[in-house]
Design a protein around this motif. Structure first.
Motif, PDB file in Angstrom:
ATOM      1  N   THR A 374      35.186  48.682  57.299  1.00  0.00           N
ATOM      2  CA  THR A 374      33.976  48.752  56.467  1.00  0.00           C
ATOM      3  C   THR A 374      34.226  48.169  55.069  1.00  0.00           C
ATOM      4  OG1 THR A 374      34.571  50.965  55.735  1.00  0.00           O
ATOM      5  CG2 THR A 374      33.134  50.787  57.681  1.00  0.00           C
ATOM      6  N   PHE A 375      35.448  47.680  54.859  1.00  0.00           N
ATOM      7  CA  PHE A 375      35.828  47.184  53.532  1.00  0.00           C
ATOM      8  C   PHE A 375      36.806  46.033  53.720  1.00  0.00           C
ATOM      9  CE2 PHE A 375      38.989  47.173  50.114  1.00  0.00           C
ATOM     10  CZ  PHE A 375      38.189  46.987  49.003  1.00  0.00           C
ATOM     11  N   LYS A 376      36.630  44.997  52.890  1.00  0.00           N
ATOM     12  CA  LYS A 376      37.519  43.844  52.968  1.00  0.00           C
ATOM     13  C   LYS A 376      37.773  43.307  51.553  1.00  0.00           C
ATOM     14  CE  LYS A 376      39.759  40.649  55.301  1.00  0.00           C
ATOM     15  NZ  LYS A 376      40.924  40.962  56.161  1.00  0.00           N
ATOM     16  N   LYS A 377      39.062  43.051  51.257  1.00  0.00           N
ATOM     17  CA  LYS A 377      39.434  42.501  49.945  1.00  0.00           C
ATOM     18  C   LYS A 377      39.951  41.081  50.136  1.00  0.00           C
ATOM     19  CE  LYS A 377      43.283  43.508  47.739  1.00  0.00           C
ATOM     20  NZ  LYS A 377      44.329  44.218  46.963  1.00  0.00           N
ATOM     21  N   PHE A 378      39.436  40.177  49.294  1.00  0.00           N
ATOM     22  CA  PHE A 378      39.873  38.787  49.332  1.00  0.00           C
ATOM     23  C   PHE A 378      40.462  38.406  47.983  1.00  0.00           C
ATOM     24  CE2 PHE A 378      36.492  39.074  52.435  1.00  0.00           C
ATOM     25  CZ  PHE A 378      36.979  38.352  53.523  1.00  0.00           C
ATOM     26  N   THR A 379      41.560  37.623  48.042  1.00  0.00           N
ATOM     27  CA  THR A 379      42.124  36.990  46.837  1.00  0.00           C
ATOM     28  C   THR A 379      42.332  35.520  47.166  1.00  0.00           C
ATOM     29  OG1 THR A 379      43.243  39.018  46.159  1.00  0.00           O
ATOM     30  CG2 THR A 379      44.011  36.963  45.166  1.00  0.00           C
ATOM     31  N   PHE A 380      41.573  34.635  46.473  1.00  0.00           N
ATOM     32  CA  PHE A 380      41.610  33.220  46.798  1.00  0.00           C
ATOM     33  C   PHE A 380      42.698  32.542  45.975  1.00  0.00           C
ATOM     34  CE2 PHE A 380      37.239  34.643  47.463  1.00  0.00           C
ATOM     35  CZ  PHE A 380      37.106  34.361  48.820  1.00  0.00           C
ATOM     36  N   LYS A 381      43.619  31.890  46.636  1.00  0.00           N
ATOM     37  CA  LYS A 381      44.727  31.218  45.953  1.00  0.00           C
ATOM     38  C   LYS A 381      44.534  29.716  45.926  1.00  0.00           C
ATOM     39  CE  LYS A 381      48.052  34.819  47.139  1.00  0.00           C
ATOM     40  NZ  LYS A 381      49.346  35.127  47.788  1.00  0.00           N
ATOM     41  N   THR A 382      43.732  29.215  46.824  1.00  0.00           N
ATOM     42  CA  THR A 382      43.460  27.775  46.858  1.00  0.00           C
ATOM     43  C   THR A 382      41.976  27.576  47.098  1.00  0.00           C
ATOM     44  OG1 THR A 382      43.840  27.650  49.235  1.00  0.00           O
ATOM     45  CG2 THR A 382      45.750  27.266  47.814  1.00  0.00           C
TER      46      THR A 382
END
Length: 393
Positions: A374-382
């Protein structure tokens, strides 16, 4: 002296001298000597028999003509001369016995012993029996000389009669011991709860009766067996083990279903099925189960010796999924742009109409299943473009 015909005669011998005369009369018996002696053994009913029982008196009648029947001897049994051509005999041992009679024909010239024999089967009296009832492909158990057979539903009685293993109780009976006469056994049933047809016991109504086993060998053997007729019970209930009901599902996914089940055998005396449950998740009325709230419950079906447990799951039908990016609600098919190094939090809530469901959807990234959450974390590096799809069935 030579005789041509059997019978009795007299021979007079006369001797004369000058002064006297002497006459001597001699009786002569001329008999036919047979090659073998003939006889019959008869019972009290004056019937000729070839079998009998130990320690029982029978009569032996000699058919051949003898000059003195009292001098006849009999082997392999006790005997007593009764007069004329009759003897009383008694056998002391059971088994196939060769009865042999002998008579010595004596003459002035020689003696000749003539015999006659006949096989006679001697039986032991029946003192006990091996008894069993056979049904349901097995020997029925007994307790205190009591057996139980089962009555089917009267509505299906004729059909049930075709199933020999179910309704008929086959009688297996034999005499104990060696050299007993099996055909002297007879069986009759006393009572209204069953009928005896040859070697089959057929139940007619619930109740108790008795089988009487007796022997006609004259020794008075009798044995009673108690028969109880009880209702034929259901032994199995066939039903689905799981049912799913839906809340807010409309006609395609209803929140009620009719309980469907079958009992075996269908011709059991009573096929009534009790429905039991203890839950506020469902209710059952007139054989229909209704889902009341989300959750799980069990329904127990009972009949005779059978039980069946059905697991019920009641759940909402999802109608929408809401997504929140950094706590801001976004619309379906939205295109969002983020910068490298941004940290993005996305939450997903599944609804059924206005009811939020406590469920976990599947998250697909670029058409590949990523996880259930029910939860998603994203960290964009490119720099990249991703497509996120959330689904729940």
């Amino acid at each position: 002296i030579c005789g041509d015909v059997a019978g009795s005669s007299e021979l007079k011998i006369k001797v004369k001298s000058k002064n006297s005369e002497i006459i001597k009369t001699v009786k002569i018996n001329i008999v036919n000597v047979p090659d073998a002696l003939e006889f019959n053994i008869i019972n009290d009913s004056n019937e000729t028999i070839n079998n009998g029982f130990v320690n029982t008196n029978y009569k032996l009648v000699v058919l051949s003509t003898l000059s003195d029947y009292s001098k006849l001897t009999i082997e392999n049994c006790e005997f007593e001369y009764l007069g004329n051509n009759e003897f009383k005999i008694k056998f002391l041992n059971a088994g196939n016995t060769n009865v042999k009679i002998s008579y010595n024909f004596k003459s002035f010239i020689s003696d000749k012993v003539v015999t006659g024999n006949s096989d006679f089967m001697v039986y032991n009296p029946i003192e006990d029996v091996n008894f069993s009832l056979f049904a349901f492909n097995e020997i029925l158990p007994t307790e205190n000389n009591t057996y139980t057979i089962y009555l089917p539903n009267p509505s299906y009685y004729d059909e049930a009669l075709l199933n020999n293993e179910c309704v008929f109780a086959n009688i297996e009976l034999s005499a104990k011991g060696i050299y007993t006469k099996p055909d002297s056994l007879s069986v009759k049933f006393v009572g209204d709860c069953a009928e005896l047809e040859k070697n089959k016991l057929i139940p007619k109504q619930i109740g108790t009766g008795k089988l009487i086993i007796s022997s006609s060998d004259g020794f008075g053997f009798e044995k009673e067996v108690i028969i109880n007729v009880e209702p034929l019970k259901v032994t199995n209930i066939i039903a689905d083990e799981k049912l799913t009901l839906y809340l807010n599902g409309g006609s395609l996914k209803p929140n009620s279903k009719t309980l469907e089940f079958e009992v075996e055998p269908h011709y059991a005396y009573s096929t009534n099925v009790a429905i039991q449950y203890s839950s506020n998740v469902i209710k059952v009325e007139n054989g229909i189960v209704y889902g009341l709230k989300e959750g799980n419950a069990n329904i127990t079906l009972s009949s005779g010796d059978a039980q069946k447990v059905i697991s019920i799951e009641v759940k909402y039908v999802p109608t929408s999924i809401c997504a929140f990016v950094n706590n801001e609600k976004i619309l379906e098919n939205s295109e969002l742009m983020f910068y490298v190094s941004d940290m993005v939090y996305i939450n997903f809530d599944v609804y059924s109409n206005n009811t939020k469901l406590d469920v976990t959807p599947a998250i697909y990234i670029n058409d590949n299943l990523d996880e259930y959450a029910t939860f998603k974390k994203f960290t964009f590096k490119t720099e990249e473009t991703i497509n996120i799809v959330v689904a729940y069935e």
